[in-house]
Design an enzyme around this catalytic site. Structure first.
Site, PDB file in Angstrom:
ATOM      1  N   ASP A  22       0.871  -1.177   0.000  1.00  0.00           N
ATOM      2  CA  ASP A  22       0.000   0.000   0.000  1.00  0.00           C
ATOM      3  C   ASP A  22       0.909   1.228   0.000  1.00  0.00           C
ATOM      4  O   ASP A  22       1.522   1.561   1.016  1.00  0.00           O
ATOM      5  CB  ASP A  22      -0.901   0.006   1.241  1.00  0.00           C
ATOM      6  CG  ASP A  22      -1.891   1.172   1.238  1.00  0.00           C
ATOM      7  OD1 ASP A  22      -1.601   2.196   0.593  1.00  0.00           O
ATOM      8  OD2 ASP A  22      -2.933   1.053   1.896  1.00  0.00           O
ATOM      9  N   HIS A 137      -6.192  11.909  13.805  1.00  0.00           N
ATOM     10  CA  HIS A 137      -7.150  11.930  12.688  1.00  0.00           C
ATOM     11  C   HIS A 137      -8.402  11.094  12.985  1.00  0.00           C
ATOM     12  O   HIS A 137      -9.433  11.270  12.321  1.00  0.00           O
ATOM     13  CB  HIS A 137      -6.501  11.370  11.414  1.00  0.00           C
ATOM     14  CG  HIS A 137      -5.353  12.174  10.909  1.00  0.00           C
ATOM     15  ND1 HIS A 137      -5.451  13.514  10.615  1.00  0.00           N
ATOM     16  CD2 HIS A 137      -4.063  11.820  10.648  1.00  0.00           C
ATOM     17  CE1 HIS A 137      -4.277  13.960  10.190  1.00  0.00           C
ATOM     18  NE2 HIS A 137      -3.412  12.951  10.215  1.00  0.00           N
ATOM     19  N   ASP A 174       1.634  18.407  14.656  1.00  0.00           N
ATOM     20  CA  ASP A 174       1.776  17.518  13.501  1.00  0.00           C
ATOM     21  C   ASP A 174       1.560  18.339  12.230  1.00  0.00           C
ATOM     22  O   ASP A 174       0.847  19.340  12.240  1.00  0.00           O
ATOM     23  CB  ASP A 174       0.731  16.400  13.596  1.00  0.00           C
ATOM     24  CG  ASP A 174       0.959  15.277  12.605  1.00  0.00           C
ATOM     25  OD1 ASP A 174       1.439  14.215  13.017  1.00  0.00           O
ATOM     26  OD2 ASP A 174       0.635  15.456  11.407  1.00  0.00           O
ATOM     27  N   HIS A 176      -0.072  17.502   9.648  1.00  0.00           N
ATOM     28  CA  HIS A 176      -1.422  17.285   9.125  1.00  0.00           C
ATOM     29  C   HIS A 176      -2.447  17.829  10.119  1.00  0.00           C
ATOM     30  O   HIS A 176      -2.235  17.791  11.330  1.00  0.00           O
ATOM     31  CB  HIS A 176      -1.709  15.797   8.904  1.00  0.00           C
ATOM     32  CG  HIS A 176      -0.781  15.124   7.953  1.00  0.00           C
ATOM     33  ND1 HIS A 176       0.396  14.526   8.357  1.00  0.00           N
ATOM     34  CD2 HIS A 176      -0.856  14.951   6.604  1.00  0.00           C
ATOM     35  CE1 HIS A 176       1.007  13.995   7.302  1.00  0.00           C
ATOM     36  NE2 HIS A 176       0.279  14.241   6.227  1.00  0.00           N
ATOM     37  N   ASP A 267       6.376  15.024  11.749  1.00  0.00           N
ATOM     38  CA  ASP A 267       6.422  15.173  10.300  1.00  0.00           C
ATOM     39  C   ASP A 267       6.465  16.652   9.919  1.00  0.00           C
ATOM     40  O   ASP A 267       6.594  16.993   8.747  1.00  0.00           O
ATOM     41  CB  ASP A 267       5.238  14.466   9.621  1.00  0.00           C
ATOM     42  CG  ASP A 267       3.921  14.688  10.329  1.00  0.00           C
ATOM     43  OD1 ASP A 267       3.862  15.506  11.268  1.00  0.00           O
ATOM     44  OD2 ASP A 267       2.928  14.034   9.956  1.00  0.00           O
ATOM     45  N   TYR A 307       8.046  10.654   9.853  1.00  0.00           N
ATOM     46  CA  TYR A 307       8.346   9.563   8.921  1.00  0.00           C
ATOM     47  C   TYR A 307       9.772   9.602   8.373  1.00  0.00           C
ATOM     48  O   TYR A 307      10.130   8.747   7.567  1.00  0.00           O
ATOM     49  CB  TYR A 307       7.307   9.570   7.783  1.00  0.00           C
ATOM     50  CG  TYR A 307       5.913   9.563   8.365  1.00  0.00           C
ATOM     51  CD1 TYR A 307       5.372   8.405   8.905  1.00  0.00           C
ATOM     52  CD2 TYR A 307       5.181  10.748   8.476  1.00  0.00           C
ATOM     53  CE1 TYR A 307       4.122   8.410   9.504  1.00  0.00           C
ATOM     54  CE2 TYR A 307       3.929  10.761   9.063  1.00  0.00           C
ATOM     55  CZ  TYR A 307       3.404   9.588   9.588  1.00  0.00           C
ATOM     56  OH  TYR A 307       2.177   9.588  10.195  1.00  0.00           O
TER      57      TYR A 307
END
Length: 683
Positions: A22, A137, A174, A176, A267, A307
């Site tokens: 994936d 999330h 973060d 995001h 990240d 990451y």
């Protein structure tokens, strides 16, 4: 008073992993957690922490946030074969399940709650939970973006239920948007949620309209949701610090939280393929330092994304070192936020001035025309422009990863700073020493030829006055040990604060200290020549002055009711931005005659300035202000996080002074900039 730092970790959480190909989910790997723990071992940080065992979160605790149907879905994945796991994963956006996912997700919840218990019960002052899968999330009935259960949201609900907390601050750094947390608390004024995130005019995942600056919450929660969108990549240390100084901290001090929870996604750090930002690891030390001065130090940091393993692990170490009380490394890079950052700051302040007293005197409206090019409004599909997936936004070749690894290896060596065995010392006579904690190191005044020379060169008559001479020797003894890195900080009384300050500055020059920041609180009775760029002098006084402000000699008139603390806006809106622009090598804080800040204002000033100059601070107190001795020693030693009192709005005349000073000096000290009124013609 609580002390110590908790570390919560269990290697079992690394068993959650992807079983099939994936390209979106392949970056969320067990090595993320392992690399962090191994780097903590390299820095010998683990043995300095209080180890807190991990437990599973209970179903009742998970149901504080999630629906029972969703809980059942996750629970059922324990017995699934790979094909069914893949089908279940496909029902959600950017998520995968493994037979151990349910167990690991429960451990992530339980680890977070154990950290909250350790901090709220007083077993430790603060702490960090290294967990996966991440959580911010995740929504009530849906896994999302690598997240299964919303660890931090559950922790907030848990703290409200178990400890009766009325005000919780969640800081999500973060890269995001943690839309799951936003949805859960959108109507809840007891939780202030702050998130900065890569947005790029809604083209970066999760590509939501409600991730923009004008999503401020709903119903009674309006004003309690703060979104700072990044509309371009490459944001660095100054951009992050500027947002904290001009957006988060003013609102957070006014909110006055009882607990701070951090959704700590790294990240947003340099080299990360998802964020593509440029913040170096020490930036997270400074962000952590700021947050440690809220909620009487009750701070829980919980891992989310990250990451690039080296960037992630170094940033985690910098965060933990700060929680442990180590000095923050000097902040690298240019000291000026970019235009796009200023636009976001401007817009956030403009929409939130309706809800917060600290912004009520702002005369700004949101900017519609931005320096970055917004995509056409409406649904992305209708314009032919498809939102980028996490994988598309996060492409990063092996060459770039190796380049970042090499940069960080050298960078971390360059910013390393030894930790002196003695943190804080004082040089006082015996009668005043009785006012201090017995554990504090008392230095005996040295009578060296070097000290006599610097004093007599300044004024030969000074060596004839034994009282003044003793006072100056005390001060120089402490200052000398700070400069030679035998101490981190120190304190001395002075019978003549202005004179002592001038001699201290001269001694710093003799020892070739490159940049000295001097904050003089009270009335100065002598003029100091500081326009050579080696000394930045800020005089805070309630008296009016005809002095013309220059880049390095600034007068800040401030009237303060000593019963309340209104100095928050002066520190976050002016003093800290100037100090971060200057980046001093040493700080001298002087409490002179007729100071009007009171103990809370002075404690706040001393505490927040410790993030700079490796915490190397000399504090000088006029002997008439000896009653402040204990209150100033506490933040210097770091053994006690003072409470600065409930927020009180500054007088309008004080706010006008800050605004005028910003306008006068923002081209000299660019971290003062917090607005971006730019016309189309100018662009």
């Amino acid at each position: 008073m609580a002390s110590g730092t908790a570390l919560v970790y269990d290697e079992e959480m690394t068993s959650h992993k992807l079983l099939w190909n994936d390209p979106v989910c392949q970056i969320e790997v067990p090595e993320r957690l392992l690399s962090c723990y191994e780097r903590l071992q390299d820095y010998n940080l683990i043995e300095r922490c209080t180890s807190v065992p991990v437990r599973e979160g209970t179903e009742d605790e998970i149901l504080l946030v999630h629906s029972s149907d969703f809980l059942d879905v996750v629970k059922n994945t324990e017995k699934m074969m790979e094909e069914d796991l893949q089908k279940t994963s496909a029902e959600y956006d950017a998520v995968y399940f493994h037979p151990t996912t349910y167990r690991c997700a429960k451990l992530a919840v339980g680890a977070t709650l154990e950290l909250v218990d350790a901090v709220m019960s007083g077993r430790t002052r603060n702490g960090m939970a290294l967990v996966r899968p991440p959580g911010h999330h995740s929504q009530r009935s849906a896994a999302n973006g690598f997240c299964i259960f919303n660890n931090v949201a559950i922790a907030a609900k848990y703290a409200q239920r178990k400890y009766g907390l009325q005000r919780i601050l969640i800081v999500d750094w973060d890269v995001h948007h943690g839309q799951g947390i936003q949805y859960i608390f959108s109507e809840d004024p007891s939780v202030l949620y702050f998130s900065w995130h890569r947005f790029e005019h809604q083209q970066f995942w999760p590509s939501l309209r409600e991730s923009d600056y004008d999503a401020v919450g709903q119903g009674t929660g309006r004003g309690f949701n703060i979104n700072v969108p990044w509309n371009k990549t490459g944001m660095g240390n100054s951009d992050y610090v500027a947002v904290f100084l001009h957006v988060l901290l003013p609102l957070a001090f006014e909110f006055d939280p009882e607990l701070v929870l951090v959704s700590a996604g790294y990240d947003s750090g340099i080299g990360d393929p998802e964020g593509q930002m440029c913040a170096t690891p020490e930036c997270f030390a400074h962000l952590t330092h700021f947050l440690m001065h809220l909620a009487k130090g009750k701070l829980c940091v919980v891992l989310e994304g990250g990451y690039h393993w080296r960037s992630l692990s170094e940033s985690v170490c910098m965060t933990l070192k700060t929680l442990l009380g180590d000095p923050s490394p000097c902040l690298s890079g240019e000291k000026a936020p970019c235009l796009s950052t200023l636009e976001s700051i401007h817009n956030v302040r403009a929409v939130h001035k309706l809800y917060w007293k600290c912004l009520m005197y702002e005369d700004i409206t949101p900017l519609q025309d931005l320096s970055t090019k917004p995509y056409q409004t409406g649904k992305a599909e209708s314009t032919g422009v498809q939102p980028l997936t996490p994988q598309e936004c996060g492409t990063m070749g092996s060459d770039e990863i190796i380049k970042t690894d090499k940069f960080l290896e050298l960078h971390m060596k360059n910013i390393a700073f030894p930790r002196p065995s003695t943190k804080t010392a004082v040089a006082l006579d015996e009668s005043n020493a009785l006012l201090l904690p017995p554990s504090l190191q008392i230095e005996k005044a040295a009578d060296t030829k070097e000290f006599r020379n610097v004093i007599s060169d300044f004024d030969a008559k000074l060596v004839e006055d034994e009282k003044v001479l003793t006072s100056l020797r005390n001060m120089l003894t402490i200052l000398d040990k700070i400069i030679r890195k035998e101490l981190i900080s120190g304190l001395a009384l002075s019978s003549a604060a202005s004179l002592s300050t001038a001699i201290a500055i001269k001694y710093c020059s003799n020892l070739k200290v490159q940049k000295v920041l001097c904050i003089f609180v009270g009335d100065m009775d002598m003029k100091m020549d500081v326009d050579d760029g080696k000394v930045l002098l800020i005089n805070v006084s309630s008296k009016h002055s005809e002095q013309l402000n220059t880049k390095y000699n600034i007068f800040l008139q401030w009237k303060e009711d000593t019963e309340t603390t209104t100095f928050f806006s002066a520190i976050t809106g002016f003093i800290l931005p100037v100090a971060y622009s200057f980046q001093p090598d040493l700080i001298i804080i002087v409490i002179g005659q007729n100071q009007s800040l009171g103990k809370n204002g002075i404690s706040l000033l001393t505490s927040l300035l410790q993030g700079l100059a490796h915490s190397q601070i000399l504090t000088l107190i006029q002997d008439t202000e000896v009653n402040l001795l204990q209150d100033i020693v506490k933040p210097l030693t770091g053994d006690f996080i003072p409470y600065f009192g409930p927020y009180a709005p500054a007088l309008k005349e004080n706010e006008e002074i800050i605004k005028n000073l910003r306008e006068q000096l923002q081209q000299e000290w660019k971290m003062l900039q917090c607005s971006a009124k730019v016309s189309v013609a100018e662009r």
